[in-house]
Design a protein around this motif. Structure first.
Motif, PDB file in Angstrom:
ATOM      1  N   TRP A 371      -0.290  77.357  -3.070  1.00  0.00           N
ATOM      2  CA  TRP A 371       0.864  78.452  -2.991  1.00  0.00           C
ATOM      3  C   TRP A 371       2.107  77.693  -2.142  1.00  0.00           C
ATOM      4  CZ3 TRP A 371       0.929  83.156  -5.313  1.00  0.00           C
ATOM      5  CH2 TRP A 371      -0.246  83.688  -5.875  1.00  0.00           C
ATOM      6  N   TYR A 372       3.304  78.157  -2.239  1.00  0.00           N
ATOM      7  CA  TYR A 372       4.312  77.787  -1.688  1.00  0.00           C
ATOM      8  C   TYR A 372       5.251  78.932  -1.279  1.00  0.00           C
ATOM      9  CZ  TYR A 372       3.528  73.496  -3.865  1.00  0.00           C
ATOM     10  OH  TYR A 372       2.878  72.143  -4.485  1.00  0.00           O
ATOM     11  N   ASN A 373       6.006  78.944  -0.023  1.00  0.00           N
ATOM     12  CA  ASN A 373       6.904  79.660   0.225  1.00  0.00           C
ATOM     13  C   ASN A 373       8.098  79.734  -0.636  1.00  0.00           C
ATOM     14  OD1 ASN A 373       5.827  81.338   2.792  1.00  0.00           O
ATOM     15  ND2 ASN A 373       5.874  79.050   3.371  1.00  0.00           N
ATOM     16  N   GLY A 374       8.999  80.529  -0.851  1.00  0.00           N
ATOM     17  CA  GLY A 374      10.054  80.655  -1.771  1.00  0.00           C
ATOM     18  C   GLY A 374      10.928  79.426  -1.500  1.00  0.00           C
ATOM     19  N   ASP A 375      10.984  78.737  -0.331  1.00  0.00           N
ATOM     20  CA  ASP A 375      11.665  77.672   0.170  1.00  0.00           C
ATOM     21  C   ASP A 375      11.200  76.285  -0.374  1.00  0.00           C
ATOM     22  OD1 ASP A 375       9.822  77.446   2.100  1.00  0.00           O
ATOM     23  OD2 ASP A 375      11.071  77.590   3.557  1.00  0.00           O
ATOM     24  N   SER A 377       8.209  75.345   0.780  1.00  0.00           N
ATOM     25  CA  SER A 377       7.302  74.668   1.649  1.00  0.00           C
ATOM     26  C   SER A 377       6.062  75.238   1.297  1.00  0.00           C
ATOM     27  CB  SER A 377       7.755  75.286   3.329  1.00  0.00           C
ATOM     28  OG  SER A 377       7.606  76.616   3.333  1.00  0.00           O
ATOM     29  N   ILE A 378       5.064  74.153   1.680  1.00  0.00           N
ATOM     30  CA  ILE A 378       3.557  74.478   1.347  1.00  0.00           C
ATOM     31  C   ILE A 378       2.917  75.625   2.336  1.00  0.00           C
ATOM     32  CG2 ILE A 378       1.176  73.471   1.490  1.00  0.00           C
ATOM     33  CD1 ILE A 378       2.300  71.297   0.158  1.00  0.00           C
ATOM     34  N   ILE A 379       2.162  76.470   1.897  1.00  0.00           N
ATOM     35  CA  ILE A 379       1.311  77.483   2.518  1.00  0.00           C
ATOM     36  C   ILE A 379       0.064  76.886   2.895  1.00  0.00           C
ATOM     37  CG2 ILE A 379       0.331  79.873   2.900  1.00  0.00           C
ATOM     38  CD1 ILE A 379       2.419  80.785   0.956  1.00  0.00           C
ATOM     39  N   PRO A 380      -0.214  76.361   4.026  1.00  0.00           N
ATOM     40  CA  PRO A 380      -1.578  75.659   4.457  1.00  0.00           C
ATOM     41  C   PRO A 380      -2.778  76.496   4.200  1.00  0.00           C
ATOM     42  CG  PRO A 380      -0.053  75.255   6.254  1.00  0.00           C
ATOM     43  CD  PRO A 380       0.790  76.404   5.357  1.00  0.00           C
ATOM     44  N   GLY A 381      -3.564  76.061   3.343  1.00  0.00           N
ATOM     45  CA  GLY A 381      -4.950  76.527   2.973  1.00  0.00           C
ATOM     46  C   GLY A 381      -4.744  77.631   2.179  1.00  0.00           C
ATOM     47  N   ALA A 382      -3.903  77.658   1.304  1.00  0.00           N
ATOM     48  CA  ALA A 382      -3.605  78.583   0.360  1.00  0.00           C
ATOM     49  C   ALA A 382      -3.727  78.022  -0.999  1.00  0.00           C
ATOM     50  CB  ALA A 382      -2.085  79.344   0.180  1.00  0.00           C
ATOM     51  N   THR A 383      -5.116  77.882  -1.327  1.00  0.00           N
ATOM     52  CA  THR A 383      -5.577  77.169  -2.460  1.00  0.00           C
ATOM     53  C   THR A 383      -6.316  77.792  -3.448  1.00  0.00           C
ATOM     54  OG1 THR A 383      -7.395  76.049  -1.113  1.00  0.00           O
ATOM     55  CG2 THR A 383      -5.221  74.871  -1.305  1.00  0.00           C
ATOM     56  N   ASN A 384      -6.296  79.051  -3.483  1.00  0.00           N
ATOM     57  CA  ASN A 384      -7.048  79.697  -4.460  1.00  0.00           C
ATOM     58  C   ASN A 384      -6.069  80.521  -5.403  1.00  0.00           C
ATOM     59  OD1 ASN A 384      -9.687  79.213  -3.429  1.00  0.00           O
ATOM     60  ND2 ASN A 384      -9.202  80.787  -1.718  1.00  0.00           N
ATOM     61  N   ASN A 385      -6.595  81.317  -6.459  1.00  0.00           N
ATOM     62  CA  ASN A 385      -5.636  81.893  -7.451  1.00  0.00           C
ATOM     63  C   ASN A 385      -5.308  83.368  -6.912  1.00  0.00           C
ATOM     64  OD1 ASN A 385      -8.324  83.255  -7.721  1.00  0.00           O
ATOM     65  ND2 ASN A 385      -7.644  84.226  -9.431  1.00  0.00           N
ATOM     66  N   VAL A 386      -5.772  83.586  -5.514  1.00  0.00           N
ATOM     67  CA  VAL A 386      -5.208  84.752  -4.842  1.00  0.00           C
ATOM     68  C   VAL A 386      -4.539  84.430  -3.530  1.00  0.00           C
ATOM     69  CG1 VAL A 386      -5.665  87.047  -4.046  1.00  0.00           C
ATOM     70  CG2 VAL A 386      -6.803  86.195  -6.014  1.00  0.00           C
ATOM     71  N   GLY A 398      11.627  90.664   2.042  1.00  0.00           N
ATOM     72  CA  GLY A 398      12.476  89.670   1.261  1.00  0.00           C
ATOM     73  C   GLY A 398      11.725  88.335   1.074  1.00  0.00           C
ATOM     74  N   ASN A 399      10.609  88.191   1.558  1.00  0.00           N
ATOM     75  CA  ASN A 399      10.090  86.820   1.487  1.00  0.00           C
ATOM     76  C   ASN A 399       9.481  86.582  -0.082  1.00  0.00           C
ATOM     77  OD1 ASN A 399      10.490  86.285   4.087  1.00  0.00           O
ATOM     78  ND2 ASN A 399       8.348  86.081   4.674  1.00  0.00           N
ATOM     79  N   SER A 400       9.671  85.519  -0.533  1.00  0.00           N
ATOM     80  CA  SER A 400       9.137  84.942  -1.887  1.00  0.00           C
ATOM     81  C   SER A 400       7.926  84.125  -2.040  1.00  0.00           C
ATOM     82  CB  SER A 400      10.175  84.818  -2.880  1.00  0.00           C
ATOM     83  OG  SER A 400      10.867  83.578  -2.492  1.00  0.00           O
ATOM     84  N   TYR A 401       7.122  84.191  -2.983  1.00  0.00           N
ATOM     85  CA  TYR A 401       6.116  83.178  -3.094  1.00  0.00           C
ATOM     86  C   TYR A 401       5.790  82.814  -4.263  1.00  0.00           C
ATOM     87  CZ  TYR A 401       5.264  85.582   1.463  1.00  0.00           C
ATOM     88  OH  TYR A 401       5.406  86.181   2.781  1.00  0.00           O
ATOM     89  N   TYR A 402       5.395  81.494  -4.608  1.00  0.00           N
ATOM     90  CA  TYR A 402       5.012  81.052  -5.993  1.00  0.00           C
ATOM     91  C   TYR A 402       3.878  80.123  -5.761  1.00  0.00           C
ATOM     92  CZ  TYR A 402       7.601  76.617  -5.413  1.00  0.00           C
ATOM     93  OH  TYR A 402       7.882  75.648  -4.820  1.00  0.00           O
ATOM     94  N   ALA A 416       8.523  83.111  -8.731  1.00  0.00           N
ATOM     95  CA  ALA A 416       8.414  83.651  -7.784  1.00  0.00           C
ATOM     96  C   ALA A 416       8.328  85.038  -7.712  1.00  0.00           C
ATOM     97  CB  ALA A 416       9.463  83.260  -6.728  1.00  0.00           C
ATOM     98  N   ALA A 417       7.550  85.706  -6.803  1.00  0.00           N
ATOM     99  CA  ALA A 417       7.525  87.164  -6.659  1.00  0.00           C
ATOM    100  C   ALA A 417       7.945  87.509  -5.229  1.00  0.00           C
ATOM    101  CB  ALA A 417       6.042  87.637  -7.051  1.00  0.00           C
ATOM    102  N   THR A 418       8.332  88.696  -5.001  1.00  0.00           N
ATOM    103  CA  THR A 418       8.967  88.949  -3.731  1.00  0.00           C
ATOM    104  C   THR A 418       8.245  90.024  -2.894  1.00  0.00           C
ATOM    105  OG1 THR A 418      10.986  88.594  -4.401  1.00  0.00           O
ATOM    106  CG2 THR A 418      10.975  90.137  -2.631  1.00  0.00           C
ATOM    107  N   LEU A 419       7.835  89.899  -1.627  1.00  0.00           N
ATOM    108  CA  LEU A 419       7.469  91.047  -0.688  1.00  0.00           C
ATOM    109  C   LEU A 419       8.514  91.743  -0.048  1.00  0.00           C
ATOM    110  CD1 LEU A 419       4.809  92.127   0.557  1.00  0.00           C
ATOM    111  CD2 LEU A 419       5.149  90.288   2.483  1.00  0.00           C
ATOM    112  N   THR A 420       8.336  92.949  -0.415  1.00  0.00           N
ATOM    113  CA  THR A 420       9.232  94.037   0.310  1.00  0.00           C
ATOM    114  C   THR A 420       8.378  94.651   1.530  1.00  0.00           C
ATOM    115  OG1 THR A 420      10.699  94.184  -1.876  1.00  0.00           O
ATOM    116  CG2 THR A 420      10.645  96.139   0.244  1.00  0.00           C
TER     117      THR A 420
END
Length: 756
Positions: A371-375, A377-386, A398-402, A416-420
């Protein structure tokens, strides 16, 4: 196998049957090539037609006296259709009988009918009756009326053996017999005979239900219909006469189902199988093209496929003492694909809530995730399908993730998907029991302590408010209940708690719309307090205090629920789709007007059902599928691997996406609603420990103290740390102490407690 030699002085089977005056009697003795199944009754007025396809039915196959009919589920339609006659659709009384020899067990979602006279669910009028094999192992015989009042099942059976199946209706009760033994009797108060042919869907049929559904795999023989209810003595006489007249099978092999062409991803296990019959023993030899495969000598063959296997064909030679036969070849397609089946969904969550994003992908294994932030950058430890985010804050709005999805052959990045993030509409005070619950990190928590007339059940920690519904139904369905009612601020049963509980009756429910966070993929816990105001009345009187299930594509429930069963026990049922699942039942019966603390725990492998803080049942459920996902099956539609949430554009069933989380009923309003009082329901995306569950039941917390060198380290989950030099006190708050708290050992004793 039943006896193959007629005993001395044994009664002749057709003579025995004709002596009891059947209205119609189909011996199925015709030679190959026949098109008419003769009615051998005294009148002969109801001949049947052999419907043939793909070489089936096979006539002249060994059976009672001489011949039987062999049919194949893969060669539909291959059955005997007798047509519609009022005489064969008696409102009562009547009896039927048939000999059936299944050669396979139906897989998930399939039901195979040796005999039937019903349109079942194909017409507006639910009428008639039929017998089927239930799917999966252990499979059972069942006599069913589609009106739902008769469902009588046997214990499991064995393929390759003959079974004598008989049913009777005396105008009030239906009974089902297998091999001359009464399996069960049920009152058929709602039974309706077929009154018209319903567009040819009500034909008396052998080898399917009557409407083209439930094609049988195996042999059928000696079917009869009577206009009276046969006695047990008559049925046992018919059974014993039949057991003395079986012809020995001296036939060369016959293939019922050829190996099927298949497509697999590289690295997956490719499976091929054949279904055959004939004089035993049968020997198998699988071929790749024309070359024999070493060691592949069973009815099925499997191996780990690679790209190099693409386009290869597989067949099997089956041999016995009387001959051999070679199956048609099955083509193997091997792909190295990687695809995203369901995209990420943008979500809105409250401050302090958990938030989750899920990606659904398929392809050649192994599949990995990052998983990555919208910019980027890697999200450490985020290596599952959720991807789980905890305690979201306004700064994350407004943060986004993909997510990057990878296998050995390809990489595919999702959109990417957005968190409001929004302010929490209602702040729920944290005190007493709520402090104990919230200390263990629930993702949703409904205190159910709203005031009279409230319409919203507030989620105290998450973003998943529910609605108080008295007669609107769930998921937009038309409710079958119109008089539901709530009692707000009912007395609670939680120890040392003063917050009110929620009384509900008449079908009133709390409905929480589907969300991934309250239907976690993997480990989860659901807990709540329940007080049933009445006990169940038996039979199908199942009452649902809490559920989170869906019925994807009508394939049977996924998710889980809790029943107050007809036997009046609490029971936790996780489902794996196709009406399969597990039942974890507390053996003690429910006492009306008594509070129970129920906890449903899944650790990712094993389910455990706790009642009042004690584990009462535990076990695994093969293929468990959480609400919001679709059961995987090799026999279903290609899109069964999709997730099943409410994302626009994704498939749905009857216009409904995933099922709501419902307190007080099933999402589809099947069976009966709960009647009683409910309090403090919470959901976790982890398995609570036995100690945590016990603390919740007692509404307390416990300190733990461990030594570390010259120090002690004190841990607690909730409340303020207080201390005293005497066990009896007085105790005072330790200034600034937070868990874990470290203190240096000294010569004097210090006693600690948690105060909340």
């Amino acid at each position: 196998m039943l006896a193959a030699v007629r005993s001395a002085n044994a009664a002749d089977y057709p003579t025995t049957i004709l002596a009891d005056n059947p209205l119609a009697y189909f011996r199925l003795e015709e030679a190959p090539g026949a098109t008419v199944a003769v009615d051998s009754s005294a009148s002969g007025l109801f001949p049947g037609a052999y419907n043939s396809n793909g070489g089936f039915p096979i006539l002249g196959w060994p059976g009672i006296d001489t011949n039987s009919m062999a049919v194949s589920a893969s060669a539909s339609p291959d059955y005997v259709s007798v047509g519609y006659y009022p005489q064969l659709n008696q409102p009562g009384p009547f009896s039927f009988e048939i000999w059936a020899r299944p050669v396979s067990i139906p897989t998930s979602g399939n039901y195979r009918c040796p005999i039937g006279n019903s349109p079942a669910y194909g017409t507006a009028t639910q009428s008639g009756w039929y017998v089927y094999q239930t799917p999966d192992v252990p499979s059972e015989w069942a006599l069913v009326t589609p009106t739902g009042d008769v469902f009588i099942q046997t214990t499991n059976y064995s393929v390759g053996n003959w079974y004598y199946l008989a049913g009777t209706y005396d105008g009030t009760n239906m009974s089902f017999y297998v091999n001359g033994t009464l399996i069960g009797t049920q009152r058929a108060s709602a039974y309706v005979a077929n009154s018209v042919n319903n567009a040819s869907a009500c034909t008396f049929s052998l080898g399917q239900r009557g409407d083209g559904y439930g094609n049988f795999d195996g042999d059928l023989d000696e079917a009869a219909f009577y206009t009276n209810a046969l006695t047990l003595a008559k049925i046992q006489t018919h059974y014993m006469a039949g057991t003395n007249m079986f012809r020995v099978n001296t036939e060369a092999p016959l293939i019922f189902n050829n190996p099927a062409a298949a497509s697999f991803n590289s690295g997956q296990t490719a499976n091929f199988s054949v279904l055959a019959d004939g004089a035993t023993p049968l020997a198998y030899q699988w071929l790749n093209g024309t070359a024999a495969i070493g060691g592949a000598t069973n009815a099925s063959y499997s191996f780990t496929c690679e790209n190099a296997n693409n386009g290869e064909s597989f067949s099997v030679i089956i041999t016995n003492s009387f001959g051999s036969i070679t199956s048609t070849p099955a083509l193997l397609t091997v792909t190295a694909s990687l695809q995203i089946d369901a995209p990420l969904t943008s979500i809105t969550r409250n401050v302090g809530s958990s938030a989750a994003f899920e990606i659904v992908a398929e392809g050649a294994p192994p599949i990995t995730y990052q998983w990555y932030n919208g910019d980027t950058s890697i999200i450490p430890g985020a290596t599952n399908n959720v991807l789980w985010l905890t305690n979201v804050q306004a700064s994350m709005n407004g943060n986004s993730y993909y997510v990057g999805v990878m296998n050995p052959y390809a990489t595919n990045d999702s959109a990417a998907a957005t968190l409001t993030v929004q302010a929490r509409p209602v702040i729920v005070p944290v005190r007493r029991y709520a402090a104990v619950v919230e200390a263990d990190g629930p993702v949703a928590y409904w205190r159910l302590d709203e005031t009279n007339g409230s319409t919203v059940a507030t989620d105290a920690v998450g973003s998943f408010d529910g609605s108080y519904e008295t007669n609107a139904g769930v998921n937009g369905a038309i409710s079958t209940t119109i008089d539901g009612a709530f009692t707000f601020d009912a007395p609670t049963g939680i120890p040392n708690e003063t917050n009110g509980a929620l009384g509900m009756t008449g079908g009133a429910v709390v409905e929480i719309p589907y969300a991934l966070e309250i239907n976690p993929v993997g480990a989860f816990t659901v807990e709540g307090w329940f007080n049933a105001s009445s006990v169940s009345a038996g039979g199908n009187d199942y009452r649902t205090p809490i559920s989170s299930i869906s019925n994807p594509y009508g394939a049977g429930p996924s998710g889980w629920l809790v029943y107050q069963t007809g036997g009046n026990n609490w029971s936790f049922w996780p489902y794996s789709g196709f009406y399969a699942g597990g039942q974890l039942t507390d053996p003690d019966q429910v006492v009306a007007n008594q509070w129970y603390y129920l906890t449903m725990v899944y650790d990712g492998s094993v389910f455990t059902f706790y009642v009042d803080g004690v584990a009462r049942a535990s076990g695994s459920v093969a293929g468990f599928t959480q609400n919001g996902n679709v059961p995987a099956t090799a026999n279903g539609p290609a899109n069964y691997n999709y997730n099943y949430n409410v994302t626009p554009g994704l498939p749905s069933y009857n216009g409904i996406g995933s099922g709501s989380f419902v307190i007080g009923q099933r999402f589809d309003e099947s069976f009966n609603p709960f009647s009683g009082i409910v309090d403090d329901v919470a959901v976790y995306n982890k398995a609570l420990t036995a100690g945590q569950i016990k603390n919740h039941y007692l509404n307390t917390t416990r300190l733990s103290i461990v030594s570390s060198g010259n120090n002690v380290i004190i841990n607690w989950t909730v409340g303020s740390l207080v201390s005293s030099t005497s066990v009896s006190g007085p105790y005072t708050i330790v200034p600034g102490a937070t868990s874990p708290y470290t203190n240096t050992m000294s010569a004097k004793s210090i006693f600690y407690r948690s105060q909340f």
